[in-house]
Design a protein around this motif. Structure first.
Motif, short mmCIF file in Angstrom:
data_model
loop_
_atom_site.label_atom_id
_atom_site.label_comp_id
_atom_site.label_asym_id
_atom_site.label_seq_id
_atom_site.Cartn_x
_atom_site.Cartn_y
_atom_site.Cartn_z
N LEU A 113 -18.42 12.78 -2.87
CA LEU A 113 -19.04 12.44 -1.60
C LEU A 113 -20.33 11.70 -1.90
O LEU A 113 -21.08 12.08 -2.80
N VAL A 137 -14.04 4.59 5.24
CA VAL A 137 -15.10 5.58 4.99
C VAL A 137 -15.13 6.59 6.14
O VAL A 137 -15.13 6.21 7.31
N ILE A 138 -15.14 7.86 5.77
CA ILE A 138 -15.16 8.94 6.77
C ILE A 138 -16.44 9.75 6.57
O ILE A 138 -16.75 10.20 5.47
N ASP A 139 -17.17 9.94 7.66
CA ASP A 139 -18.39 10.74 7.67
C ASP A 139 -17.98 12.21 7.80
O ASP A 139 -17.25 12.57 8.73
N THR A 140 -18.44 13.05 6.89
CA THR A 140 -18.02 14.45 6.88
C THR A 140 -19.13 15.40 7.33
O THR A 140 -19.01 16.61 7.16
N ARG A 141 -20.22 14.88 7.90
CA ARG A 141 -21.34 15.75 8.29
C ARG A 141 -20.93 16.82 9.27
O ARG A 141 -21.49 17.92 9.26
N ASP A 185 -16.54 4.69 10.86
CA ASP A 185 -17.51 3.71 10.38
C ASP A 185 -16.94 2.34 10.71
O ASP A 185 -15.96 1.91 10.12
N ASP A 220 -14.92 7.82 0.68
CA ASP A 220 -14.27 6.51 0.73
C ASP A 220 -12.83 6.70 0.29
O ASP A 220 -12.56 6.95 -0.89
N ASP A 256 -23.64 10.47 0.31
CA ASP A 256 -24.31 10.56 1.61
C ASP A 256 -23.39 11.18 2.67
O ASP A 256 -23.29 10.69 3.80
N ASP A 257 -22.70 12.25 2.29
CA ASP A 257 -21.79 12.98 3.19
C ASP A 257 -20.62 12.13 3.68
O ASP A 257 -20.01 12.41 4.71
N ARG A 258 -20.30 11.07 2.95
CA ARG A 258 -19.18 10.20 3.32
C ARG A 258 -18.17 10.17 2.17
O ARG A 258 -18.54 10.25 1.01
#
Length: 195
Positions: free
Chosen positions: A120, A15-19, A9, A126, A122-124
């Motif tokens: 989590l 912030v890491i997106d885990t989708r 991001d 922090d 929104d699948d993110r």
């Protein structure tokens, strides 16, 4: 195990997106990144992770039934002053992390208070609050330049390591000071007088 293919991001590197992990238990990804410190962390004028430094993250993200388990290390440079001699010191602090970020509507999320576990959104995830708190707690409360640092002379403020051997200050009890001055000035205390 795949390398760090999790998108960064650009607005917030914490912030890491885990989708990409999905919600299938057993999937994992590694994350290696350096995150800039925008605000000094620690105890000012004692020891801090300075603003402008980078925290190096080496993490494993694992999808588990209840959320995403984050484990690994964070390493950051430190700067401060010795608590004994006040000389500037630099070093680094390393912490081990293990933190579960709960999925929304999971049993863990439903049965724990908001401040007891990370979540989590929104699948993110922090990482900043988790890493920041762990780093600050890992900083030494009494930083030293050397374990054997002798500190400063209480009388003159000189650093003991720089003072001559046998350095000292004669102190006289103020109640006796007038008497000592009188005998030091009297002819009876001269070199020809035997005690």
């Amino acid at each position: 195990m795949a390398e760090d293919k999790i998108p960064l991001d650009t607005r917030n590197p914490w912030v890491i997106d885990t989708r990409e992990l999905g919600r299938r238990a057993g999937l994992s990804r590694t994350v290696h990144r350096k995150v800039p410190v925008t605000t000094e962390l620690g105890v000012p004028d004692v020891i801090v992770v300075p603003s402008g430094a980078e925290i190096e993250l080496d993490l494993l993200l694992e999808s588990v039934v209840e959320g995403v388990l984050v484990s690994g290390t964070a390493v950051a440079p430190t700067a401060g002053q010795c608590s004994r001699c006040l000389d500037p010191i630099e070093g680094q602090v390393e912490i081990e992390l293990t933190e579960l970020f709960a999925y929304p509507d999971s049993a863990t999320e439903a049965t724990t208070d908001e401040d007891e576990i990370a979540r989590l959104v929104d699948d993110r995830i922090d990482l900043e609050p988790v890493v920041r708190d762990a780093l600050v707690l890992a900083l030494p409360q009494v930083p030293l330049c050397d374990e054997d640092c002798a500190g400063l002379c209480q009388e003159c403020g000189g650093k003991w390591a720089d003072l001559e051997p046998g350095h000292g200050h004669e102190t006289i009890d103020p109640r006796w000071a007038a008497l000592v001055e009188r005998f030091d000035d009297s002819p009876a205390s001269g070199p020809g007088r035997e005690a």
